[in-house]
Motif scaffolding. Structure first.
Motif, PDB file in Angstrom:
ATOM      1  N   THR A  65       0.836  -1.197   0.000  1.00 29.11           N
ATOM      2  CA  THR A  65       0.000   0.000   0.000  1.00 29.11           C
ATOM      3  C   THR A  65       0.873   1.249   0.000  1.00 29.11           C
ATOM      4  OG1 THR A  65      -0.136  -0.124   2.415  1.00 29.11           O
ATOM      5  CG2 THR A  65      -1.965  -1.063   1.164  1.00 29.11           C
ATOM      6  N   PRO A  66       0.358   2.384  -0.496  1.00 28.79           N
ATOM      7  CA  PRO A  66       1.152   3.618  -0.548  1.00 28.79           C
ATOM      8  C   PRO A  66       1.673   4.083   0.809  1.00 28.79           C
ATOM      9  CG  PRO A  66      -0.781   3.811  -1.943  1.00 28.79           C
ATOM     10  CD  PRO A  66      -0.949   2.542  -1.163  1.00 28.79           C
ATOM     11  N   ASN A  67       0.921   3.808   1.887  1.00 28.27           N
ATOM     12  CA  ASN A  67       1.406   4.229   3.210  1.00 28.27           C
ATOM     13  C   ASN A  67       2.363   3.219   3.832  1.00 28.27           C
ATOM     14  OD1 ASN A  67      -0.317   2.186   3.929  1.00 28.27           O
ATOM     15  ND2 ASN A  67      -1.764   3.488   5.020  1.00 28.27           N
ATOM     16  N   GLU A  68       2.658   2.153   3.062  1.00 29.30           N
ATOM     17  CA  GLU A  68       3.735   1.211   3.384  1.00 29.30           C
ATOM     18  C   GLU A  68       3.496   0.319   4.590  1.00 29.30           C
ATOM     19  OE1 GLU A  68       6.951   3.849   3.948  1.00 29.30           O
ATOM     20  OE2 GLU A  68       6.558   4.900   2.084  1.00 29.30           O
ATOM     21  N   ASP A  69       2.274   0.262   5.096  1.00 30.47           N
ATOM     22  CA  ASP A  69       2.055  -0.543   6.287  1.00 30.47           C
ATOM     23  C   ASP A  69       1.372  -1.870   6.011  1.00 30.47           C
ATOM     24  OD1 ASP A  69      -0.363   0.503   5.593  1.00 30.47           O
ATOM     25  OD2 ASP A  69      -0.933   1.132   7.616  1.00 30.47           O
ATOM     26  N   VAL A  70       0.907  -2.086   4.781  1.00 23.32           N
ATOM     27  CA  VAL A  70       0.185  -3.311   4.447  1.00 23.32           C
ATOM     28  C   VAL A  70       0.742  -3.902   3.160  1.00 23.32           C
ATOM     29  CG1 VAL A  70      -2.062  -4.245   3.750  1.00 23.32           C
ATOM     30  CG2 VAL A  70      -1.936  -2.602   5.628  1.00 23.32           C
ATOM     31  N   ILE A  71       0.859  -5.231   3.147  1.00 23.62           N
ATOM     32  CA  ILE A  71       1.341  -5.927   1.953  1.00 23.62           C
ATOM     33  C   ILE A  71       0.342  -7.000   1.562  1.00 23.62           C
ATOM     34  CG2 ILE A  71       2.727  -7.527   3.363  1.00 23.62           C
ATOM     35  CD1 ILE A  71       4.689  -7.720   1.031  1.00 23.62           C
ATOM     36  N   ALA A  72       0.099  -7.130   0.265  1.00 16.70           N
ATOM     37  CA  ALA A  72      -0.722  -8.211  -0.285  1.00 16.70           C
ATOM     38  C   ALA A  72       0.229  -9.222  -0.914  1.00 16.70           C
ATOM     39  CB  ALA A  72      -1.701  -7.675  -1.319  1.00 16.70           C
ATOM     40  N   ILE A  73       0.066 -10.494  -0.585  1.00 15.69           N
ATOM     41  CA  ILE A  73       0.955 -11.543  -1.070  1.00 15.69           C
ATOM     42  C   ILE A  73       0.140 -12.639  -1.734  1.00 15.69           C
ATOM     43  CG2 ILE A  73       2.778 -13.178  -0.457  1.00 15.69           C
ATOM     44  CD1 ILE A  73       3.168 -11.630   2.139  1.00 15.69           C
ATOM     45  N   ALA A  74       0.553 -13.049  -2.931  1.00 23.04           N
ATOM     46  CA  ALA A  74      -0.101 -14.169  -3.598  1.00 23.04           C
ATOM     47  C   ALA A  74       0.225 -15.453  -2.847  1.00 23.04           C
ATOM     48  CB  ALA A  74       0.382 -14.272  -5.048  1.00 23.04           C
ATOM     49  N   ALA A  75      -0.797 -16.251  -2.569  1.00 16.28           N
ATOM     50  CA  ALA A  75      -0.633 -17.509  -1.850  1.00 16.28           C
ATOM     51  C   ALA A  75      -1.139 -18.660  -2.723  1.00 16.28           C
ATOM     52  CB  ALA A  75      -1.397 -17.456  -0.528  1.00 16.28           C
ATOM     53  N   GLU A 129      -3.172 -13.095   0.449  1.00 10.12           N
ATOM     54  CA  GLU A 129      -3.129 -12.815   1.876  1.00 10.12           C
ATOM     55  C   GLU A 129      -2.759 -11.346   2.093  1.00 10.12           C
ATOM     56  OE1 GLU A 129      -0.390 -15.551   3.613  1.00 10.12           O
ATOM     57  OE2 GLU A 129      -1.685 -17.297   3.307  1.00 10.12           O
ATOM     58  N   ILE A 130      -3.434 -10.686   3.037  1.00 11.85           N
ATOM     59  CA  ILE A 130      -3.168  -9.290   3.390  1.00 11.85           C
ATOM     60  C   ILE A 130      -2.518  -9.266   4.766  1.00 11.85           C
ATOM     61  CG2 ILE A 130      -4.135  -6.982   3.639  1.00 11.85           C
ATOM     62  CD1 ILE A 130      -4.598  -8.122   0.871  1.00 11.85           C
ATOM     63  N   TRP A 131      -1.314  -8.654   4.866  1.00  8.95           N
ATOM     64  CA  TRP A 131      -0.552  -8.644   6.112  1.00  8.95           C
ATOM     65  C   TRP A 131      -0.213  -7.220   6.547  1.00  8.95           C
ATOM     66  CZ3 TRP A 131       1.060 -12.976   8.924  1.00  8.95           C
ATOM     67  CH2 TRP A 131       0.805 -14.214   8.322  1.00  8.95           C
ATOM     68  N   ASN A 132      -0.199  -7.013   7.856  1.00  6.75           N
ATOM     69  CA  ASN A 132       0.294  -5.775   8.442  1.00  6.75           C
ATOM     70  C   ASN A 132       1.800  -5.924   8.628  1.00  6.75           C
ATOM     71  OD1 ASN A 132       1.143  -3.778  10.353  1.00  6.75           O
ATOM     72  ND2 ASN A 132      -0.988  -3.502  10.946  1.00  6.75           N
ATOM     73  N   LEU A 133       2.587  -5.076   7.970  1.00  4.01           N
ATOM     74  CA  LEU A 133       4.044  -5.205   8.033  1.00  4.01           C
ATOM     75  C   LEU A 133       4.615  -4.824   9.396  1.00  4.01           C
ATOM     76  CD1 LEU A 133       5.198  -3.843   4.564  1.00  4.01           C
ATOM     77  CD2 LEU A 133       5.431  -6.176   5.408  1.00  4.01           C
ATOM     78  N   ALA A 134       3.952  -3.913  10.080  1.00  2.00           N
ATOM     79  CA  ALA A 134       4.500  -3.417  11.347  1.00  2.00           C
ATOM     80  C   ALA A 134       4.548  -4.495  12.422  1.00  2.00           C
ATOM     81  CB  ALA A 134       3.685  -2.224  11.837  1.00  2.00           C
ATOM     82  N   ASP A 135       3.485  -5.290  12.529  1.00  2.00           N
ATOM     83  CA  ASP A 135       3.444  -6.281  13.606  1.00  2.00           C
ATOM     84  C   ASP A 135       3.286  -7.719  13.108  1.00  2.00           C
ATOM     85  OD1 ASP A 135       0.834  -6.275  12.761  1.00  2.00           O
ATOM     86  OD2 ASP A 135       0.034  -5.293  14.538  1.00  2.00           O
ATOM     87  N   ASN A 136       3.507  -7.944  11.793  1.00  2.07           N
ATOM     88  CA  ASN A 136       3.422  -9.296  11.241  1.00  2.07           C
ATOM     89  C   ASN A 136       2.077  -9.964  11.510  1.00  2.07           C
ATOM     90  OD1 ASN A 136       5.593  -9.934   9.684  1.00  2.07           O
ATOM     91  ND2 ASN A 136       6.792 -10.889  11.285  1.00  2.07           N
ATOM     92  N   GLU A 137       1.009  -9.218  11.365  1.00  4.53           N
ATOM     93  CA  GLU A 137      -0.323  -9.754  11.617  1.00  4.53           C
ATOM     94  C   GLU A 137      -1.056  -9.952  10.299  1.00  4.53           C
ATOM     95  OE1 GLU A 137      -4.539  -8.498  13.794  1.00  4.53           O
ATOM     96  OE2 GLU A 137      -2.865  -7.086  13.686  1.00  4.53           O
ATOM     97  N   LYS A 138      -1.637 -11.141  10.137  1.00  6.86           N
ATOM     98  CA  LYS A 138      -2.454 -11.413   8.958  1.00  6.86           C
ATOM     99  C   LYS A 138      -3.816 -10.761   9.150  1.00  6.86           C
ATOM    100  CE  LYS A 138      -4.215 -15.221   6.122  1.00  6.86           C
ATOM    101  NZ  LYS A 138      -4.259 -16.696   5.954  1.00  6.86           N
ATOM    102  N   LEU A 139      -4.189  -9.854   8.246  1.00  3.58           N
ATOM    103  CA  LEU A 139      -5.415  -9.085   8.390  1.00  3.58           C
ATOM    104  C   LEU A 139      -6.606  -9.725   7.690  1.00  3.58           C
ATOM    105  CD1 LEU A 139      -3.925  -5.517   7.771  1.00  3.58           C
ATOM    106  CD2 LEU A 139      -4.422  -6.607   9.969  1.00  3.58           C
ATOM    107  N   SER A 140      -6.383 -10.315   6.532  1.00  2.00           N
ATOM    108  CA  SER A 140      -7.483 -10.908   5.775  1.00  2.00           C
ATOM    109  C   SER A 140      -6.944 -11.813   4.680  1.00  2.00           C
ATOM    110  CB  SER A 140      -8.381  -9.818   5.171  1.00  2.00           C
ATOM    111  OG  SER A 140      -7.627  -8.902   4.411  1.00  2.00           O
ATOM    112  N   GLU A 141      -7.852 -12.550   4.066  1.00  2.00           N
ATOM    113  CA  GLU A 141      -7.487 -13.448   2.968  1.00  2.00           C
ATOM    114  C   GLU A 141      -8.559 -13.371   1.892  1.00  2.00           C
ATOM    115  OE1 GLU A 141      -5.678 -17.508   3.647  1.00  2.00           O
ATOM    116  OE2 GLU A 141      -7.609 -18.130   2.792  1.00  2.00           O
TER     117      GLU A 141
END
Length: 212
Positions: free
Chosen positions: A102-112, A118-130
């Motif tokens: 994401t532009p604010n650099e706190d969330v990453i989407a990863i192909a699984a 999978e959608i992850w929060n980069l700051a705390d390594n938390e999976k947010l959604s799928e």
């Protein structure tokens, strides 16, 4: 593979043979730093919007003769100022090579595997959604410039547009399949054509109103 920082002053060169990533200073044409990943071979990298971090997908467990074929991928985050590697994204062994930030650099989407994202929060390594629905593996991902939309494209199967305003509960807006289709994004429309071949990438324009 390579990745150029948004400012153009750093070039990341992935060196699969020695598990290293060479960071070059494009102005002086010298090596700024060499980073070693803890495991796997650097496969695909992307700078965050301000160039402060480099996110790299590392291939694990080679399969077959294709140089791109790995059983899974490990996702690591490298701080460009210190060269330090942040803890890899939890659960990344189940992830694929393709990702978007994401532009604010706190969330990453990863192909699984299995056509999931999978959608992850980069700051705390938390999976947010799928996200699900693709029948084949996702091979292209991109957030819109404002982070409110995510596009996922699978190998010869479909393109999906997601509403990510609520990142913990993304909703599907539209599926593009065979033929040409129009989708409304904000107050404008774009047209996209489905193709039967492997997607090499997707991209929004600066305003987020058109997709290529």
């Amino acid at each position: 593979g390579m990745a150029l920082s948004p400012s153009g002053d750093r070039l990341a060169v992935l060196q699969g043979q020695d598990n290293g990533i060479k960071i070059l200073d494009t102005k002086s044409r010298t090596i700024h730093r060499v980073c070693k990943v803890p495991r796997g071979k650097p496969f695909k990298a992307q700078f965050v919007a301000n160039g402060s971090k480099l996110i790299d997908s590392c291939g694990l467990g080679k399969v077959g003769t294709d140089r791109h074929s790995y059983k899974s991928h490990d996702v690591v985050v490298i701080d460009m100022e210190s060269g330090a590697l942040q803890p890899h994204v939890a659960g990344a062994e189940a992830a694929g090579a393709f990702m978007a930030v994401t532009p604010n650099e706190d969330v990453i989407a990863i192909a699984a595997p299995g056509g999931k994202v999978e959608i992850w929060n980069l700051a705390d390594n938390e999976k947010l959604s799928e996200l699900g629905g693709h029948k084949k593996d996702v091979e292209a991902l991109m957030f819109s410039p404002d982070g409110t939309r995510l596009v996922s494209a699978s190998y010869g199967e479909s393109i999906r547009l997601w509403n990510t305003e609520d990142i913990q509960q993304p909703s599907l807006i539209k599926i593009l399949d065979q033929g040409s289709t129009s989708i409304k994004i904000q107050h404008d429309y774009f047209r996209a054509s489905f193709w039967r071949y492997r997607p090499v990438g997707v991209a929004f324009n600066a305003q987020g109103t058109y997709l290529a």
